[in-house]
Design a protein around this motif. Structure first.
Motif, PDB file in Angstrom:
ATOM      1  N   LEU A 174      25.293  28.630  67.943  1.00 32.37           N
ATOM      2  CA  LEU A 174      24.200  28.615  66.975  1.00 32.37           C
ATOM      3  C   LEU A 174      23.493  27.267  66.998  1.00 32.37           C
ATOM      4  CD1 LEU A 174      22.595  29.985  64.694  1.00 32.37           C
ATOM      5  CD2 LEU A 174      24.304  29.080  63.102  1.00 32.37           C
ATOM      6  N   ALA A 175      24.258  26.181  67.032  1.00 32.44           N
ATOM      7  CA  ALA A 175      23.658  24.842  67.070  1.00 32.44           C
ATOM      8  C   ALA A 175      22.805  24.654  68.324  1.00 32.44           C
ATOM      9  CB  ALA A 175      24.750  23.778  67.003  1.00 32.44           C
ATOM     10  N   GLN A 176      23.293  25.124  69.465  1.00 34.68           N
ATOM     11  CA  GLN A 176      22.525  25.027  70.711  1.00 34.68           C
ATOM     12  C   GLN A 176      21.244  25.854  70.628  1.00 34.68           C
ATOM     13  OE1 GLN A 176      25.400  26.364  73.579  1.00 34.68           O
ATOM     14  NE2 GLN A 176      26.294  24.329  73.845  1.00 34.68           N
ATOM     15  N   ALA A 177      21.355  27.041  70.040  1.00 33.21           N
ATOM     16  CA  ALA A 177      20.187  27.913  69.907  1.00 33.21           C
ATOM     17  C   ALA A 177      19.120  27.261  69.030  1.00 33.21           C
ATOM     18  CB  ALA A 177      20.604  29.265  69.334  1.00 33.21           C
ATOM     19  N   ILE A 178      19.548  26.661  67.926  1.00 28.05           N
ATOM     20  CA  ILE A 178      18.603  25.988  67.028  1.00 28.05           C
ATOM     21  C   ILE A 178      17.965  24.794  67.734  1.00 28.05           C
ATOM     22  CG2 ILE A 178      18.383  24.676  64.886  1.00 28.05           C
ATOM     23  CD1 ILE A 178      20.753  26.451  63.841  1.00 28.05           C
TER      24      ILE A 178
ATOM     25  N   ALA B 140      27.655  35.980  66.058  1.00 24.16           N
ATOM     26  CA  ALA B 140      27.875  34.675  66.691  1.00 24.16           C
ATOM     27  C   ALA B 140      27.609  33.513  65.739  1.00 24.16           C
ATOM     28  CB  ALA B 140      27.018  34.535  67.944  1.00 24.16           C
ATOM     29  N   ALA B 141      26.817  33.717  64.702  1.00 20.11           N
ATOM     30  CA  ALA B 141      26.572  32.643  63.737  1.00 20.11           C
ATOM     31  C   ALA B 141      27.865  32.254  63.032  1.00 20.11           C
ATOM     32  CB  ALA B 141      25.519  33.071  62.714  1.00 20.11           C
ATOM     33  N   LEU B 142      28.738  33.217  62.825  1.00 24.65           N
ATOM     34  CA  LEU B 142      30.035  32.962  62.211  1.00 24.65           C
ATOM     35  C   LEU B 142      31.069  32.563  63.258  1.00 24.65           C
ATOM     36  CD1 LEU B 142      31.989  33.074  59.784  1.00 24.65           C
ATOM     37  CD2 LEU B 142      32.379  35.476  60.359  1.00 24.65           C
TER      38      LEU B 142
ATOM     39  N   GLY C 186      14.616  26.231  67.768  1.00 25.16           N
ATOM     40  CA  GLY C 186      14.167  25.864  66.424  1.00 25.16           C
ATOM     41  C   GLY C 186      13.959  27.045  65.493  1.00 25.16           C
ATOM     42  N   ASP C 187      12.760  27.108  64.918  1.00 27.04           N
ATOM     43  CA  ASP C 187      12.434  28.137  63.923  1.00 27.04           C
ATOM     44  C   ASP C 187      12.361  29.550  64.495  1.00 27.04           C
ATOM     45  OD1 ASP C 187      12.328  26.084  62.140  1.00 27.04           O
ATOM     46  OD2 ASP C 187      10.152  26.109  61.888  1.00 27.04           O
ATOM     47  N   ARG C 188      12.468  29.682  65.805  1.00 21.82           N
ATOM     48  CA  ARG C 188      12.455  31.024  66.411  1.00 21.82           C
ATOM     49  C   ARG C 188      13.828  31.691  66.295  1.00 21.82           C
ATOM     50  NH1 ARG C 188       9.298  31.202  71.953  1.00 21.82           N
ATOM     51  NH2 ARG C 188       9.313  33.410  71.426  1.00 21.82           N
ATOM     52  N   ILE C 189      14.791  30.989  65.701  1.00 20.48           N
ATOM     53  CA  ILE C 189      16.128  31.535  65.490  1.00 20.48           C
ATOM     54  C   ILE C 189      16.277  31.899  64.019  1.00 20.48           C
ATOM     55  CG2 ILE C 189      18.620  31.050  65.546  1.00 20.48           C
ATOM     56  CD1 ILE C 189      17.261  31.279  68.336  1.00 20.48           C
ATOM     57  N   ALA C 190      16.712  33.115  63.775  1.00 19.73           N
ATOM     58  CA  ALA C 190      17.088  33.560  62.437  1.00 19.73           C
ATOM     59  C   ALA C 190      18.556  33.951  62.499  1.00 19.73           C
ATOM     60  CB  ALA C 190      16.248  34.764  62.010  1.00 19.73           C
TER      61      ALA C 190
ATOM     62  N   MET D 133      23.705  32.377  75.407  1.00 16.70           N
ATOM     63  CA  MET D 133      22.399  31.754  75.633  1.00 16.70           C
ATOM     64  C   MET D 133      21.565  32.610  76.574  1.00 16.70           C
ATOM     65  SD  MET D 133      20.658  29.408  74.355  1.00 16.70           S
ATOM     66  CE  MET D 133      21.877  28.395  73.540  1.00 16.70           C
ATOM     67  N   GLU D 134      22.211  33.257  77.531  1.00 18.33           N
ATOM     68  CA  GLU D 134      21.497  34.130  78.463  1.00 18.33           C
ATOM     69  C   GLU D 134      20.817  35.285  77.722  1.00 18.33           C
ATOM     70  OE1 GLU D 134      22.621  35.978  82.694  1.00 18.33           O
ATOM     71  OE2 GLU D 134      23.835  36.791  81.066  1.00 18.33           O
ATOM     72  N   ALA D 135      21.545  35.934  76.813  1.00 17.26           N
ATOM     73  CA  ALA D 135      20.976  37.050  76.051  1.00 17.26           C
ATOM     74  C   ALA D 135      19.858  36.566  75.139  1.00 17.26           C
ATOM     75  CB  ALA D 135      22.069  37.744  75.237  1.00 17.26           C
ATOM     76  N   LEU D 136      20.079  35.429  74.518  1.00 15.64           N
ATOM     77  CA  LEU D 136      19.075  34.862  73.625  1.00 15.64           C
ATOM     78  C   LEU D 136      17.793  34.510  74.373  1.00 15.64           C
ATOM     79  CD1 LEU D 136      18.612  33.828  70.725  1.00 15.64           C
ATOM     80  CD2 LEU D 136      19.502  31.639  71.490  1.00 15.64           C
ATOM     81  N   THR D 137      17.937  33.836  75.487  1.00 15.75           N
ATOM     82  CA  THR D 137      16.783  33.450  76.294  1.00 15.75           C
ATOM     83  C   THR D 137      16.027  34.677  76.793  1.00 15.75           C
ATOM     84  OG1 THR D 137      17.853  31.386  76.915  1.00 15.75           O
ATOM     85  CG2 THR D 137      16.067  32.148  78.339  1.00 15.75           C
TER      86      THR D 137
END
Length: 188
Positions: free
Chosen positions: A60-64, A52-54, A68-72, A33-37
């Protein structure tokens, strides 16, 4: 970042985002989450989660939930099987299974790279691209790997998948084999 498991060029990414007036997607090592943020706060329009999606569906659920839509999700595969950690490891998970799972988790954008065709200038794997589109009908799909000519864009369009919305072209532009103008004209 994909090899190290964490982004390695935060300042370069920040500089690119600041210099470019259009949308920027960032991926590579986004496994926390730190890297994503960090990439979202740097101004990325969309963050691409790959391995990480796999390997970490809860992340992944937390990121979504948070973005939301900013996650691919970037699905990289060879011979139909998901590859992780910068294409170093090939799993026994079919790319279509992962596409279906991430779509069910709420992902709206998938970037599918066929690693056998990426950089080969030989055209995309059309049958696998159609299968990915069919596995995740509620997601917008971006084709990556082998897209190197207007003809390739026309072949992708001929798949007639409404959710196949974009294609990534790289080496063919760098090598001067085509132009962005030619590729965009083929997409119309």
């Amino acid at each position: 970042g994909a090899f190290a498991g964490t982004p390695q060029h935060a300042e370069v990414i920040r500089s690119i985002i600041a210099a470019f007036s259009g949308p920027v997607e960032v991926g590579g090592g986004l496994r926390s989450m730190e890297a994503l943020t960090a990439v979202i706060e740097a101004g990325a329009t969309r963050a691409i989660i790959g391995s990480a999606a796999l390997e970490d569906p809860e992340f992944l659920a937390q990121a979504i939930e948070l973005y939301g839509d900013r996650i691919a999700v970037g699905i990289d595969a060879r011979d139909g099987f998901v590859q992780t950690k910068g294409w170093v490891e090939t799993t026994k998970v079919k790319a279509t299974e992962l596409a279906s799972a991430v779509a069910a988790a709420g992902v709206k954008t998938i970037i599918y790279t066929d690693t056998a065709t990426d950089g080969m200038l030989s055209g995309p794997n059309l049958s696998q691209m159609a299968a990915i589109c069919d596995a995740a009908p509620g997601c917008m799909i971006t084709a990556s790997g082998g897209v190197s000519s207007p003809y390739d864009v026309q072949n992708l369009k001929a798949l007639e998948r409404a959710n196949l919305r974009a294609a990534i072209v790289g080496k063919a532009l760098y090598d001067g084999r085509t132009t962005l103008k030619e590729m965009n004209a083929a997409a119309l």
